[in-house]
Design an enzyme around this catalytic site. Structure first.
Site, PDB file in Angstrom:
ATOM      1  N   HIS A   1      39.209  30.136  46.116  1.00 45.16           N
ATOM      2  CA  HIS A   1      40.228  29.337  45.185  1.00 45.16           C
ATOM      3  C   HIS A   1      40.799  28.435  46.402  1.00 45.16           C
ATOM      4  CE1 HIS A   1      39.008  31.520  41.789  1.00 45.16           C
ATOM      5  NE2 HIS A   1      39.697  32.651  42.171  1.00 45.16           N
TER       6      HIS A   1
ATOM      7  N   ASP B   1      32.454  33.013  39.306  1.00 45.37           N
ATOM      8  CA  ASP B   1      33.967  33.726  39.143  1.00 45.37           C
ATOM      9  C   ASP B   1      33.928  34.598  38.010  1.00 45.37           C
ATOM     10  OD1 ASP B   1      36.530  34.650  39.419  1.00 45.37           O
ATOM     11  OD2 ASP B   1      37.462  33.035  39.809  1.00 45.37           O
TER      12      ASP B   1
HETATM   13  C1  NGQ Z   1      40.177  38.891  39.893  1.00 46.47           C
HETATM   14  N1  NGQ Z   1      40.324  36.650  39.128  1.00 46.47           N
HETATM   15  O1  NGQ Z   1      40.318  39.868  40.792  1.00 46.47           O
HETATM   16  O2  NGQ Z   1      39.479  39.117  38.891  1.00 46.47           O
HETATM   17  C2  NGQ Z   1      41.148  37.742  39.643  1.00 46.47           C
HETATM   18  C3  NGQ Z   1      42.212  38.030  38.895  1.00 46.47           C
HETATM   19  C4  NGQ Z   1      43.919  39.087  40.550  1.00 46.47           C
HETATM   20  C5  NGQ Z   1      40.594  35.341  39.715  1.00 46.47           C
HETATM   21  N2  NGQ Z   1      41.593  35.380  40.707  1.00 46.47           N
HETATM   22  C6  NGQ Z   1      43.195  39.387  39.559  1.00 46.47           C
HETATM   23  N3  NGQ Z   1      40.205  34.435  39.382  1.00 46.47           N
HETATM   24  O3  NGQ Z   1      43.785  37.974  41.323  1.00 46.47           O
HETATM   25  O4  NGQ Z   1      44.758  39.674  40.829  1.00 46.47           O
HETATM   26 ZN    ZN Z   2      37.913  36.278  41.834  1.00 50.08          ZN
END
Ligand code: NGQ
Ligand code: ZN
Length: 413
Positions: free
Chosen positions: A236, A287
């Site tokens: 990101h 993702d």
């Molecule tokens: C994840 N996903 O780990 O799946 C994360 C969300 C977080 C994205 N950042 C959870 N797109 O970052 O705490």
């Molecule tokens: Zn992720």
């Protein structure tokens, strides 16, 4: 203008391109794609989506994870991705107790990759705390957690799995989830060539919390406290100052940009133009799998910039005026560092008879592929010398979809 460094060739059946690396995947989230699109709260955001995602994550076991991963990996291959970096943190049973085989969930992922034929860089994720302030893991996060010793034992269990199409790296979930001293303790224990991935600066709230606790912005803190180099992939890296943007580029790290997920979650826009000006390395990831298509990721990477700047043709350079070629070249340049697979020779063949490509030449075929139409043009895909997709279909498409359907019914029951 044609570019000698972009190996796009015309064959008797179509247009051959190099396989594309998907630098960021949470395979299990494929199973909830399209199921979090109803307002539950006027303040819906990344953080409320995350609660929905956690409720979903709590239902998986090794069998359902295997079925869902096989489905999304087959979809990736059909779309032209030949390598996936799997950022894997669903390690334990739902209450946080390790499985009898502590690597059971990792092995489910590996099995899905081997069966589908995609190249896998498995990134077991270190996840230790619930936020920057050091709070304990929440009930839903317990199945993600390890201390350093248990994490290294997991890595040891997985090392024998490494072969020509399975690689192993390391991931820190985020600065939120890994305390500074743990990061410092882990780094010297990793093999020297290991790819290291981390989520960073995706949300403004995360930047603010980092400033409050670590007195620096996330990227600023990471670059000041870890030896970030080409082994690193920053996932990101949405919210950056110009200094941070240039410093990532200077470090040699890759940024994994995930445009469709970042749009879906309301993250913000990566400062692509400044980053390209600084010579930064970058790639794409699907993702959350709200979309599984390198075409859509690259198209929306460019379109986000156009919408924000009210100009056209942003991802170009003086010696590379084609947007599609510039984007594809960027993606190709980062795959080896981020995944650890070099010179794979994996290829994707686009349908030479598709109306979208009628009369195409080597100079415009990539632009046409990325920017025109929505039919998937990928016909054949070869990974490690095996033809895994033929005539647009994965070799086990129906069986995999059947197991996926059964898994979904179980997950949403
Ligand atoms: C994840 N996903 O780990 O799946 C994360 C969300 C977080 C994205 N950042 C959870 N797109 O970052 O705490
Ligand atoms: Zn992720």
């Amino acid at each position: 203008m044609s570019n000698p460094h972009l190996p796009v060739t015309q064959t008797s059946t179509g247009w051959q391109l190099p396989g594309i690396a998907n630098l960021h995947s949470h395979a299990f989230q494929r199973a909830m794609a399209g199921m979090a699109e109803r307002q539950s709260n006027p303040e819906d955001s990344f953080w409320t989506w995350r609660e929905t995602m956690y409720r979903f994550a709590a239902r998986f076991d090794p069998d359902t994870l295997h079925a869902v991963a096989a489905q999304v990996y087959a979809e990736m291959l059909e779309a032209g991705y030949t390598t996936v970096c799997e950022f894997h943190y669903l390690h334990h049973s739902p209450d946080g107790t390790p499985y009898d085989d502590p690597a059971a969930m990792s092995r489910a992922i590996i099995r899905a990759a081997r069966e589908t034929g995609i190249r896998l860089t498995l990134l077991p994720v270190l996840y230790m705390q619930g936020g920057f302030d050091g709070r304990a893991l929440s009930e839903r996060q317990r199945r993600f957690g390890h201390d350093i010793d248990a994490y290294l034992r997991l890595v040891d269990l997985l090392l024998p799995e490494i072969d020509a199409t399975v690689n192993l790296g390391c991931a820190l979930h985020s600065l939120r989830a890994v305390p500074a001293d743990a990061m410092h303790a882990l780094m010297p224990q990793l093999p020297r060539e290991t790819p290291i991935h981390i989520h960073i600066a995706e949300q403004i709230g995360e930047v603010q919390d980092c400033m409050a606790v670590r007195n620096a912005r996330p990227v600023e803190w990471l670059l000041g406290n870890a030896a970030v180099d080409a082994r690193w992939t920053l996932v990101h890296a949405t919210h950056l100052t110009i200094e941070e943007t240039q410093a990532i580029a200077g470090s040699g790290a890759t940024v994994a940009i995930c445009p469709t997920t970042e749009a879906n979650l309301g993250d913000g826009l990566f400062p692509l133009r400044d980053y390209l000006d600084a010579g930064g390395a970058w790639g794409i990831g699907s993702d959350s799998h709200i979309s599984v298509s390198p075409v859509e990721e690259l198209r929306w990477l460019e379109y986000g910039q156009r919408l924000a700047s009210r100009h056209r043709n942003i991802a170009v350079s003086p010696d590379s005026p084609s947007v599609g070629e510039t984007l594809l070249r960027g993606v190709m340049a980062s795959g080896a560092h981020a995944s650890g697979f070099a010179d794979t020779g994996d290829v994707v063949v686009l349908d030479g008879n598709a109306p979208q490509l009628a009369g195409a030449s080597r100079d415009d075929v990539v632009d046409r592929w990325i920017f025109s139409g929505n039919r998937n043009l990928v016909d054949d895909v070869h990974v490690a010398g095996q033809r895994v997709v033929a005539d647009g279909m994965h070799r086990d498409r129906d069986a995999i979809a059947g197991r996926y359907g059964a898994a979904i019914r179980k997950l949403i029951a």
